[in-house]
Design a protein around this motif. Structure first.
Motif, PDB file in Angstrom:
ATOM      1  N   TYR A 288       0.799  -1.225   0.000  1.00 57.16           N
ATOM      2  CA  TYR A 288       0.000   0.000   0.000  1.00 57.16           C
ATOM      3  C   TYR A 288       0.835   1.280   0.000  1.00 57.16           C
ATOM      4  CZ  TYR A 288      -3.711  -3.291   1.188  1.00 57.16           C
ATOM      5  OH  TYR A 288      -4.592  -4.339   1.178  1.00 57.16           O
ATOM      6  N   ASP A 289       2.006   1.258   0.638  1.00 60.10           N
ATOM      7  CA  ASP A 289       2.824   2.469   0.720  1.00 60.10           C
ATOM      8  C   ASP A 289       3.899   2.509  -0.366  1.00 60.10           C
ATOM      9  OD1 ASP A 289       1.598   3.579   3.140  1.00 60.10           O
ATOM     10  OD2 ASP A 289       2.477   1.860   4.157  1.00 60.10           O
ATOM     11  N   HIS A 290       4.703   1.469  -0.436  1.00 60.42           N
ATOM     12  CA  HIS A 290       5.816   1.468  -1.389  1.00 60.42           C
ATOM     13  C   HIS A 290       5.326   1.342  -2.836  1.00 60.42           C
ATOM     14  CE1 HIS A 290       9.955   0.981  -2.652  1.00 60.42           C
ATOM     15  NE2 HIS A 290       9.616  -0.101  -3.335  1.00 60.42           N
ATOM     16  N   LEU A 291       4.408   0.372  -3.080  1.00 58.83           N
ATOM     17  CA  LEU A 291       3.929   0.151  -4.443  1.00 58.83           C
ATOM     18  C   LEU A 291       2.697   0.979  -4.781  1.00 58.83           C
ATOM     19  CD1 LEU A 291       4.338  -3.735  -4.678  1.00 58.83           C
ATOM     20  CD2 LEU A 291       5.853  -1.963  -5.616  1.00 58.83           C
ATOM     21  N   GLY A 292       2.019   1.491  -3.768  1.00 59.94           N
ATOM     22  CA  GLY A 292       0.863   2.347  -4.007  1.00 59.94           C
ATOM     23  C   GLY A 292      -0.343   1.616  -4.559  1.00 59.94           C
ATOM     24  N   ILE A 293      -0.522   0.333  -4.225  1.00 56.48           N
ATOM     25  CA  ILE A 293      -1.704  -0.430  -4.670  1.00 56.48           C
ATOM     26  C   ILE A 293      -2.946   0.122  -3.969  1.00 56.48           C
ATOM     27  CG2 ILE A 293      -2.795  -2.699  -4.732  1.00 56.48           C
ATOM     28  CD1 ILE A 293      -0.333  -2.456  -6.528  1.00 56.48           C
ATOM     29  N   ARG A 294      -3.996   0.349  -4.739  1.00 55.06           N
ATOM     30  CA  ARG A 294      -5.237   0.888  -4.156  1.00 55.06           C
ATOM     31  C   ARG A 294      -5.844  -0.113  -3.174  1.00 55.06           C
ATOM     32  NH1 ARG A 294     -10.651   0.669  -5.538  1.00 55.06           N
ATOM     33  NH2 ARG A 294     -10.190  -0.523  -7.454  1.00 55.06           N
ATOM     34  N   ASP A 295      -6.181   0.373  -2.004  1.00 54.08           N
ATOM     35  CA  ASP A 295      -6.727  -0.486  -0.947  1.00 54.08           C
ATOM     36  C   ASP A 295      -8.182  -0.829  -1.248  1.00 54.08           C
ATOM     37  OD1 ASP A 295      -7.272  -1.876   1.322  1.00 54.08           O
ATOM     38  OD2 ASP A 295      -7.145  -0.172   2.696  1.00 54.08           O
TER      39      ASP A 295
ATOM     40  N   PHE B 276     -13.951  -6.731   0.643  1.00 54.31           N
ATOM     41  CA  PHE B 276     -13.898  -8.096   1.150  1.00 54.31           C
ATOM     42  C   PHE B 276     -14.215  -8.173   2.655  1.00 54.31           C
ATOM     43  CE2 PHE B 276     -10.960  -7.532  -2.350  1.00 54.31           C
ATOM     44  CZ  PHE B 276     -11.248  -8.598  -3.177  1.00 54.31           C
ATOM     45  N   LYS B 277     -13.783  -7.142   3.394  1.00 49.44           N
ATOM     46  CA  LYS B 277     -13.947  -7.171   4.855  1.00 49.44           C
ATOM     47  C   LYS B 277     -14.481  -5.815   5.308  1.00 49.44           C
ATOM     48  CE  LYS B 277     -10.026 -10.329   5.249  1.00 49.44           C
ATOM     49  NZ  LYS B 277     -10.801 -11.534   5.573  1.00 49.44           N
ATOM     50  N   ARG B 278     -15.747  -5.814   5.676  1.00 51.59           N
ATOM     51  CA  ARG B 278     -16.399  -4.565   6.054  1.00 51.59           C
ATOM     52  C   ARG B 278     -15.697  -3.937   7.261  1.00 51.59           C
ATOM     53  NH1 ARG B 278     -22.695  -4.991   7.008  1.00 51.59           N
ATOM     54  NH2 ARG B 278     -22.502  -5.639   4.830  1.00 51.59           N
ATOM     55  N   GLY B 279     -15.407  -2.637   7.137  1.00 46.96           N
ATOM     56  CA  GLY B 279     -14.799  -1.903   8.237  1.00 46.96           C
ATOM     57  C   GLY B 279     -13.304  -2.101   8.385  1.00 46.96           C
ATOM     58  N   LYS B 280     -12.698  -2.884   7.521  1.00 43.52           N
ATOM     59  CA  LYS B 280     -11.258  -3.148   7.603  1.00 43.52           C
ATOM     60  C   LYS B 280     -10.514  -2.389   6.505  1.00 43.52           C
ATOM     61  CE  LYS B 280     -11.729  -6.320  10.865  1.00 43.52           C
ATOM     62  NZ  LYS B 280     -11.190  -6.177  12.224  1.00 43.52           N
ATOM     63  N   THR B 281      -9.229  -2.133   6.751  1.00 43.20           N
ATOM     64  CA  THR B 281      -8.382  -1.495   5.742  1.00 43.20           C
ATOM     65  C   THR B 281      -7.016  -2.168   5.706  1.00 43.20           C
ATOM     66  OG1 THR B 281      -7.544   0.133   7.346  1.00 43.20           O
ATOM     67  CG2 THR B 281      -9.504   0.752   6.055  1.00 43.20           C
ATOM     68  N   ARG B 282      -6.315  -1.991   4.623  1.00 40.40           N
ATOM     69  CA  ARG B 282      -4.922  -2.440   4.448  1.00 40.40           C
ATOM     70  C   ARG B 282      -4.729  -3.913   4.837  1.00 40.40           C
ATOM     71  NH1 ARG B 282      -1.062   1.683   4.138  1.00 40.40           N
ATOM     72  NH2 ARG B 282       0.438   0.431   5.318  1.00 40.40           N
TER      73      ARG B 282
ATOM     74  N   TYR C  86      -3.456 -10.400  -6.534  1.00 36.77           N
ATOM     75  CA  TYR C  86      -2.522 -11.118  -7.408  1.00 36.77           C
ATOM     76  C   TYR C  86      -3.108 -11.308  -8.806  1.00 36.77           C
ATOM     77  CZ  TYR C  86       0.049 -12.328  -3.135  1.00 36.77           C
ATOM     78  OH  TYR C  86       0.759 -12.281  -1.971  1.00 36.77           O
ATOM     79  N   ALA C  87      -4.427 -11.485  -8.870  1.00 35.62           N
ATOM     80  CA  ALA C  87      -5.079 -11.707 -10.163  1.00 35.62           C
ATOM     81  C   ALA C  87      -5.159 -10.427 -10.997  1.00 35.62           C
ATOM     82  CB  ALA C  87      -6.481 -12.272  -9.957  1.00 35.62           C
ATOM     83  N   GLU C  88      -5.077  -9.270 -10.324  1.00 34.69           N
ATOM     84  CA  GLU C  88      -5.315  -8.007 -11.020  1.00 34.69           C
ATOM     85  C   GLU C  88      -4.082  -7.117 -11.137  1.00 34.69           C
ATOM     86  OE1 GLU C  88      -8.418  -6.143  -8.810  1.00 34.69           O
ATOM     87  OE2 GLU C  88      -9.800  -7.846  -8.997  1.00 34.69           O
ATOM     88  N   GLU C  89      -3.116  -7.276 -10.245  1.00 32.20           N
ATOM     89  CA  GLU C  89      -1.975  -6.354 -10.187  1.00 32.20           C
ATOM     90  C   GLU C  89      -0.700  -7.044 -10.670  1.00 32.20           C
ATOM     91  OE1 GLU C  89      -2.290  -3.283  -9.459  1.00 32.20           O
ATOM     92  OE2 GLU C  89      -4.236  -3.142  -8.474  1.00 32.20           O
ATOM     93  N   GLU C  90      -0.231  -6.652 -11.829  1.00 26.84           N
ATOM     94  CA  GLU C  90       0.983  -7.224 -12.394  1.00 26.84           C
ATOM     95  C   GLU C  90       2.194  -6.942 -11.497  1.00 26.84           C
ATOM     96  OE1 GLU C  90       3.356  -9.353 -15.005  1.00 26.84           O
ATOM     97  OE2 GLU C  90       1.160  -9.166 -14.957  1.00 26.84           O
ATOM     98  N   ALA C  91       2.165  -5.793 -10.813  1.00 29.52           N
ATOM     99  CA  ALA C  91       3.284  -5.405  -9.953  1.00 29.52           C
ATOM    100  C   ALA C  91       3.484  -6.379  -8.797  1.00 29.52           C
ATOM    101  CB  ALA C  91       3.058  -3.996  -9.399  1.00 29.52           C
TER     102      ALA C  91
END
Length: 471
Positions: free
Chosen positions: A366-373, A378-384, A395-400
């Motif tokens: 989330y910080d270094h690669l900047g992948i959108r959270d 998937f999990k209500r009320g959760k982040t990161r 993994y299925a969507e982000e080539e990075a």
């Protein structure tokens, strides 16, 4: 077979009844049946055949029994061998269909094997069927479903659960009338739920308009209970030599994949420092505050010592021990080197990156690669989140994230299968799994190993002053 000719032909059977075993417990390998109940739908009658009830009055741990509820030695019940001889020819016939309710089908099939025969024609389990009909039920227990849907097929009024009557224990110490009333109602509920499920599946629409849900159940799900029990009891032969080779191969590839992660993402000392300052921001702030207090205390102590020394010098008291001690302590404090209280000089609370640490992984993603959270999807009320289900979607969507996906793949192969399976073998050298249709949150199959009884069960066989025979 005459009145309902071909009614259940799609299930491959000539007749249908609802059955259920009561037992000494729910362990499919140890516990024994104590009675059998059956619902005969054309007669609209149910029967309970008791043959294993026991008198436990006065025994330690059975204080809950009352004279009204307890089975008493001498109370009438049937003979186990005669009941089994009477019911086994019917229960073993595959052309005579049976429904066992709410996931108990597999338990009942196990019980029959321990009694010396195999049930055939077990073509319906109302738990499997309910999972297929609706994957969003609040509860899949028989009684909650009867309470919810019973009015649609003629069952109204209060519904009592097994726990309501017997608690979390075997019904064996209770009298046959009490257990019989419960057991007969149980198979009645099971039958009514089966009929309703059967009709709902037959009427269920499909994309092609042909209503194939019942056909799907008949071709696949109806075969699962008997297949699952066969697989569980037979077990799987494991190629241990092959697994050992895979372990060596995958371990090497996992290490290579981990090195690729370090190289691809440039994980070096500077990366670790930035990560540390991000994930340990509170610790850094706390250290700075503590260091500021430490510096302030030292400066305050120096000021007091200087004032004391100056006063003694003005009063001509430099010959006193107090003066000499103050000079010595002042020199010590002034020679003490305290690092500045700022982020630059704060220590590292994390000195290396670990791919198995969720906080480290979250910083990388989330910080270094900047992948959108997208955790809230998937999990209500959760982040990161770095949970497996969230990561699989990334993994299925982000080539990075491909290097991380490679590591995750080898870790799953090793930790879920290659190194775990050899540790799960039973005494016969085979892997035995209990299978459960719809056992996961996504409705897929689940499996679990037989965990046996807790060691405390041995105390049931001990007598005061005697050592158990297995010592």
């Amino acid at each position: 077979m005459t009145e309902w000719r071909d009614r259940f032909r799609i299930l491959g059977v000539d007749t249908m009844t609802a059955g259920d075993f009561e037992g000494t417990g729910v362990d499919t390998y140890i516990d024994l049946s104590i009675g059998f109940s059956i619902w005969l739908p054309l007669l609209n009658e149910g029967y309970y055949l008791p043959y294993g009830h026991v008198d436990m009055r006065g025994e330690l741990g059975f204080e809950f029994l009352t004279e009204q509820s307890a089975f008493k030695a001498g109370d009438p019940q049937l003979t186990r061998s005669k009941v089994i001889a009477a019911i086994s020819p019917y229960l073993s016939r595959p052309n005579h269909g049976k429904t066992f309710h709410m996931g108990s089908a597999r338990y009942d099939l196990h019980v029959a094997i321990k009694d010396g025969y195999e049930i055939g024609g077990c073509v319906w389990d109302t738990l499997d069927a309910m999972n297929l009909l609706n994957e969003h039920e609040e509860s899949y227990g028989l009684k909650p479903l009867i309470a919810k849907y019973g009015r649609l097929f003629g069952i109204d009024g209060e519904i009592f659960t097994f726990e309501d009557l017997f608690g979390n224990r075997s019904p064996a110490p209770f009298n046959t009338e009490l257990v019989g009333i419960y057991a007969i109602n149980d198979v009645k509920y099971g039958w009514k739920l089966f009929e309703w499920q059967y009709e709902m599946m037959a009427q269920a629409p499909s994309a092609d308009g042909k209503g194939r849900l019942l056909e799907c159940y008949a071709r696949i799900d109806s075969k699962l209970p008997e297949t699952d029990v066969f697989l569980a009891r037979c077990g799987f032969e494991i190629d241990l030599e092959g697994l050992a080779k895979l372990e060596a191969e995958f371990t090497q590839k996992l290490e290579e994949a981990k090195r690729a992660v370090i190289e691809t993402y440039g994980i070096d000392a500077e990366f670790v420092r930035k990560m540390d300052r991000t994930i340990n921001a509170k610790k850094v702030a706390d250290w700075i505050a503590a260091q500021e207090r430490k510096i302030a205390r030292r400066d305050e102590a120096i000021a007091k010592l200087k004032a004391s020394i100056a006063a003694d010098e003005a009063a001509g008291k430099t010959h006193l021990k107090r003066y000499a001690d103050a000079k010595t302590r002042l020199a010590e404090l002034e020679a003490e080197v305290l690092v500045p209280a700022d982020e630059k000089h704060a220590p590292l609370f994390t000195e290396e990156f670990s791919i198995t640490n969720g906080n480290h992984l979250a910083y990388l993603i989330y910080d270094h690669l900047g992948i959108r959270d997208r955790t809230p999807q998937f999990k209500r009320g959760k982040t990161r989140s770095t949970a497996a289900d969230v990561m699989e979607a990334y993994y299925a969507e982000e080539e990075a994230l491909k290097p991380l996906a490679t590591v995750a793949a080898y870790e799953k192969l090793l930790n879920t299968y290659v190194t775990k399976i050899p540790q799960a073998l039973e005494a016969d050298g085979r892997l035995h799994s209990e299978f459960k249709a719809g056992g996961t949150a996504t409705g897929r199959y689940s499996s679990s190993g037989y965990s046996g009884r807790p060691i405390d069960i041995l105390r049931e066989f001990e007598t005061e002053g005697d050592e158990p025979p297995w010592d």
